[in-house]
Design a protein around this motif. Structure first.
Motif, mmCIF file in Angstrom:
data_model
loop_
_atom_site.group_PDB
_atom_site.id
_atom_site.type_symbol
_atom_site.label_atom_id
_atom_site.label_comp_id
_atom_site.label_asym_id
_atom_site.label_seq_id
_atom_site.Cartn_x
_atom_site.Cartn_y
_atom_site.Cartn_z
ATOM 1 N N PRO A 92 31.438 40.104 41.748
ATOM 2 C CA PRO A 92 31.406 41.416 41.084
ATOM 3 C C PRO A 92 32.708 42.179 41.288
ATOM 4 N N LEU A 93 33.741 41.818 40.551
ATOM 5 C CA LEU A 93 35.069 42.391 40.742
ATOM 6 C C LEU A 93 35.273 43.591 39.827
ATOM 7 N N ILE A 94 35.698 44.690 40.377
ATOM 8 C CA ILE A 94 35.974 45.891 39.595
ATOM 9 C C ILE A 94 37.438 46.292 39.776
ATOM 10 N N ALA A 95 37.821 46.586 41.009
ATOM 11 C CA ALA A 95 39.209 46.983 41.278
ATOM 12 C C ALA A 95 40.166 45.845 40.941
ATOM 13 N N GLU A 96 39.769 44.612 41.266
ATOM 14 C CA GLU A 96 40.649 43.475 41.024
ATOM 15 C C GLU A 96 40.920 43.277 39.530
ATOM 16 N N VAL A 97 39.905 43.483 38.705
ATOM 17 C CA VAL A 97 40.093 43.358 37.259
ATOM 18 C C VAL A 97 41.015 44.456 36.745
ATOM 19 N N ALA A 98 40.834 45.667 37.276
ATOM 20 C CA ALA A 98 41.718 46.764 36.890
ATOM 21 C C ALA A 98 43.161 46.465 37.298
#
Length: 387
Positions: free
Chosen positions: A318-324
């Motif tokens: 569940p990546l959020i910051a990494e995708v950003a």
């Protein structure tokens, strides 16, 4: 032992994906590249292109077999990456693969009538769809949408305006985000709205700097009535449905940005080898060689990071910051490369019809669409120990 063997299998270049890349290149050469300039002038893609892509299985990649798809996220990303490397404008991809952002909520819902009437026909290239979130007063700020949906018996009644909607002018149906309660981001729901529904119109085809071959529309909804079963998922859960698909949308844009950078590096290398000035090819000028090295370095570093994040996404993290971070890293590299590619091409880089000129214009939307550069930094900041 090669470096690739030492690291393990390269998931982007397995034998199956190498064959997929060849398929994409052949499709691009036959079905897209001969028509690019005409589509740029006309401002939209022909429906036959959707059918042609469906016939060789490109539209269903990355979607579940249960709804007519096949393959994994990386398969879907390989298609767009290889298409850009073959010279396909990213505007073509934006319009041809709009279902990548319009269908995920319907697929997650999974009800039979949504699969039968919308998902399978779209993956077969028979229907064109769009996702309508952005409004004149609410772009990335999804929680402040003003379009409303009110329950009236067995129907929902929608009123509002949407703008910057990719494929909105041609769409047979649109997945529309609307406010169903007054509780901020928790009061948003998604609905399927068919083209031709009374009160639902594409009021304007928008003229853009780039992505010229992708139709972009402003949509109006005035007392638009849709059946109750056109609510996608549960009421007031639309914000979370939208957030769930942002990761895949943003990583797709990141992969395309890296591919555009690589394409512009390749075009620039070919240009300086062929172009002669002051008694020899430009490639012999150290200052230009160093400029190309910097373009190449940024592209390779960004591509490595973006691919790693894409692999982790496919593995279910569940990546959020990494995708950003991947999106901002990719767009920074791309912006540097396309600017320098135009500079290296000199006067030709400024001429319409030159591929690097088109990439220069198309590149600008990548740090805006899918969440702006600044909003990506805000997303990243939430995961830093700043307090």
């Amino acid at each position: 032992m090669t470096m690739t063997e030492a690291r393990g299998t390269d998931r982007w270049n397995t034998p199956e994906r190498a064959a997929l890349r060849e398929t994409v290149r052949a499709f691009a050469a036959k079905e897209i590249l001969p028509h690019v300039e005409r589509w740029e002038d006309e401002g939209e893609l022909p429906r036959d292109l959707h059918r042609a892509a469906a016939r060789i299985g490109l539209l269903g990649l990355g979607t579940p077999e249960s709804v007519g798809g096949e393959g994994e996220l990386i398969d879907q990303l390989v298609v767009s990456e290889e298409a850009v490397l073959a010279g396909v404008p990213t505007g073509v991809l934006a319009s041809l693969f709009t279902h990548g952002i319009a269908l995920p909520a319907l697929i997650a819902d999974g009800r039979e009538h949504l699969v039968r009437d919308y998902i399978r026909p779209t993956l077969a290239g028979e229907l064109v769809c769009a996702l309508a979130i952005t409004e004149p007063d609410a772009g990335s700020d999804v929680a402040h949408l003003r379009t409303r949906a009110v329950r009236d018996g067995d129907e929902w009644v929608l009123d509002g305006t949407k703008t910057f909607i990719t494929s909105g002018y041609r769409a047979d149906f649109v997945t529309v985000a609307a406010r169903t309660s007054d509780t901020g981001h928790e009061g948003i729901s998604l609905f399927v709205v068919d083209r031709g529904t009374p009160g639902f119109t594409a009021t304007r085809r928008l003229d853009k700097m780039g992505w010229r071959s992708s139709d972009t529309a402003e949509l109006s909804l005035v007392d638009v009535r849709v059946p109750a079963d056109h609510l996608v998922g549960r009421v007031d859960q639309g914000f979370y449905q939208i957030m769930d698909q942002f990761a895949s949308e943003r990583i797709a844009m990141s992969v395309q940005a890296c591919a555009m950078a690589r394409r512009c590096v390749d075009l620039s290398v070919a240009w300086v080898r062929e172009r002669e000035a002051f008694g020899g090819p430009l490639a012999k000028r150290q200052v230009l060689r160093h400029r190309l090295v910097e373009m190449h370095r940024r592209t390779e570093v960004a591509t490595s990071y973006v691919r790693r994040i894409a692999e982790r996404l496919q593995d279910g993290e569940p990546l959020i910051a990494e995708v950003a971070m991947a999106k901002n890293t990719a767009t920074e590299a791309m912006d540097h490369v396309v600017d320098n590619a135009v500079q290296l091409h000199g006067g030709m880089g400024f001429m319409r019809g030159t591929e690097v000129e088109r990439h220069y214009r198309d590149a600008r939307v990548f740090s805006i669409g899918g969440g702006t550069y600044e909003i990506m930094n805000e997303v990243i900041a939430k995961f830093l120990p700043l307090r």
